[in-house]
Scaffold this motif. Structure first.
Motif, PDB file in Angstrom:
ATOM      1  N   ASP A   4      75.471  32.870  36.288  1.00 34.11           N
ATOM      2  CA  ASP A   4      75.344  34.096  37.164  1.00 34.11           C
ATOM      3  C   ASP A   4      73.786  34.457  37.281  1.00 34.11           C
ATOM      4  O   ASP A   4      73.359  34.670  38.658  1.00 34.11           O
ATOM      5  N   ALA A   5      73.312  34.397  36.400  1.00 31.66           N
ATOM      6  CA  ALA A   5      71.733  34.694  36.353  1.00 31.66           C
ATOM      7  C   ALA A   5      70.970  33.661  36.992  1.00 31.66           C
ATOM      8  O   ALA A   5      70.146  33.899  37.823  1.00 31.66           O
ATOM      9  N   PHE A   7      72.071  31.530  39.185  1.00 34.74           N
ATOM     10  CA  PHE A   7      72.259  31.661  40.619  1.00 34.74           C
ATOM     11  C   PHE A   7      71.619  32.639  41.291  1.00 34.74           C
ATOM     12  O   PHE A   7      71.131  32.523  42.381  1.00 34.74           O
ATOM     13  N   SER A   8      71.527  33.738  40.756  1.00 29.52           N
ATOM     14  CA  SER A   8      70.895  34.963  41.085  1.00 29.52           C
ATOM     15  C   SER A   8      69.499  34.632  41.473  1.00 29.52           C
ATOM     16  O   SER A   8      68.759  34.867  42.285  1.00 29.52           O
ATOM     17  N   ILE A   9      68.749  34.027  40.453  1.00 34.93           N
ATOM     18  CA  ILE A   9      67.286  33.765  40.442  1.00 34.93           C
ATOM     19  C   ILE A   9      67.159  32.652  41.523  1.00 34.93           C
ATOM     20  O   ILE A   9      66.220  32.663  42.095  1.00 34.93           O
ATOM     21  N   MET A  11      68.982  32.191  44.328  1.00 34.60           N
ATOM     22  CA  MET A  11      69.061  32.806  45.600  1.00 34.60           C
ATOM     23  C   MET A  11      67.606  33.632  45.675  1.00 34.60           C
ATOM     24  O   MET A  11      67.230  33.759  47.280  1.00 34.60           O
ATOM     25  N   ASP A  12      67.157  34.352  44.816  1.00 34.40           N
ATOM     26  CA  ASP A  12      65.841  35.055  44.864  1.00 34.40           C
ATOM     27  C   ASP A  12      64.878  34.188  45.430  1.00 34.40           C
ATOM     28  O   ASP A  12      64.213  34.566  46.521  1.00 34.40           O
ATOM     29  N   ILE A  16      65.596  35.940  48.959  1.00 33.31           N
ATOM     30  CA  ILE A  16      65.073  37.300  48.840  1.00 33.31           C
ATOM     31  C   ILE A  16      63.712  37.678  48.560  1.00 33.31           C
ATOM     32  O   ILE A  16      63.045  38.378  49.002  1.00 33.31           O
ATOM     33  N   TYR A 130      60.744  34.786  32.611  1.00 29.30           N
ATOM     34  CA  TYR A 130      61.702  33.738  32.589  1.00 29.30           C
ATOM     35  C   TYR A 130      61.661  32.798  31.528  1.00 29.30           C
ATOM     36  O   TYR A 130      60.531  32.366  31.012  1.00 29.30           O
ATOM     37  N   GLN A 134      65.236  29.200  33.519  1.00 28.29           N
ATOM     38  CA  GLN A 134      64.994  29.928  34.569  1.00 28.29           C
ATOM     39  C   GLN A 134      63.740  29.686  35.427  1.00 28.29           C
ATOM     40  O   GLN A 134      63.779  29.963  36.788  1.00 28.29           O
ATOM     41  N   SER A 141      63.772  26.790  43.671  1.00 27.51           N
ATOM     42  CA  SER A 141      64.343  27.425  44.753  1.00 27.51           C
ATOM     43  C   SER A 141      63.327  27.966  45.779  1.00 27.51           C
ATOM     44  O   SER A 141      63.244  28.042  46.702  1.00 27.51           O
TER      45      SER A 141
END
Length: 195
Positions: A4-5, A7-9, A11-12, A16, A130, A134, A141
């Motif tokens: 999850d972390a 994936f969040s990174i 998407m950031d 974002i 990170y 990460q 990304s």
């Protein structure tokens, strides 16, 4: 949880904290190379490679050389040297294998060295603390986010040649107007700034 972390990174980096439309880094290549999709795609491929590799190598350099030797103050210079070496590698490969792309990118290819988006990705990795995975995910990304925006901008600019635009805003002002519209769409869609 760790996935999850990551994936969040991811998407950031992709949306974002998009370097072009949210953080406004790397704008010279954004405006200069987006006149046609082929050049934008070539530039984006080079930037994705350099961002991913710079994030990887810079993390290893910082964690295993600069921190143990207490030379963290050399981080910025070290990162710039890493980025410059990677850009030289990309320039050599593109010039040798795709000379037409090398000519179409012109001065913008070596300018990846001074592309603040690449240095920004590496510095954001360090400031966020990170770990290795990460850092690699964020660097990759961020490069992919750069690619999405470059291709969108190039597509719009190519299509806008068929539109009758007043001569006063044709060219660079038109490109900045398109960038403004794209930025507003990203900010609103991803709720970067809650209204």
């Amino acid at each position: 949880m760790a996935e999850d972390a990551l994936f969040s990174i991811f998407m950031d980096g992709l949306f974002i904290k998009n370097f072009l439309l949210i953080q406004f880094l790397g704008l010279c290549s954004f405006v200069g190379v987006t006149k046609d999709i082929k050049s934008a795609a070539g530039m984006s491929g080079a930037v994705v490679f350099v961002m991913a590799m710079a994030s990887t190598v810079s993390y290893l350099l910082y964690t295993y050389i600069l921190v143990p030797t207490k030379m963290e103050f050399l981080d910025l210079i070290s990162f710039i040297v890493v980025i410059a070496a990677l850009v030289q590698l990309v320039e050599f490969v593109v010039r040798k294998n795709i000379p037409s792309l090398y000519r179409s990118l012109g001065i913008y290819l070596p300018l990846i060295t001074t592309n603040c988006a690449v240095l920004g990705a590496v510095i954001l990795n360090e400031n966020a603390g990170y770990n290795f995975a990460q850092s690699v995910v964020f660097g990759t990304s961020a490069g992919l986010g750069y690619t999405i925006v470059m291709l969108m901008m190039a597509g719009i600019r190519e299509r806008s040649t068929f539109v009758n635009v007043p001569s006063a805003i044709r060219g660079l002002p038109q490109a900045f107007f398109i960038a403004l519209m794209l930025s507003m769409a990203f900010v609103n869609y991803f709720w970067v700034i809650p209204i």
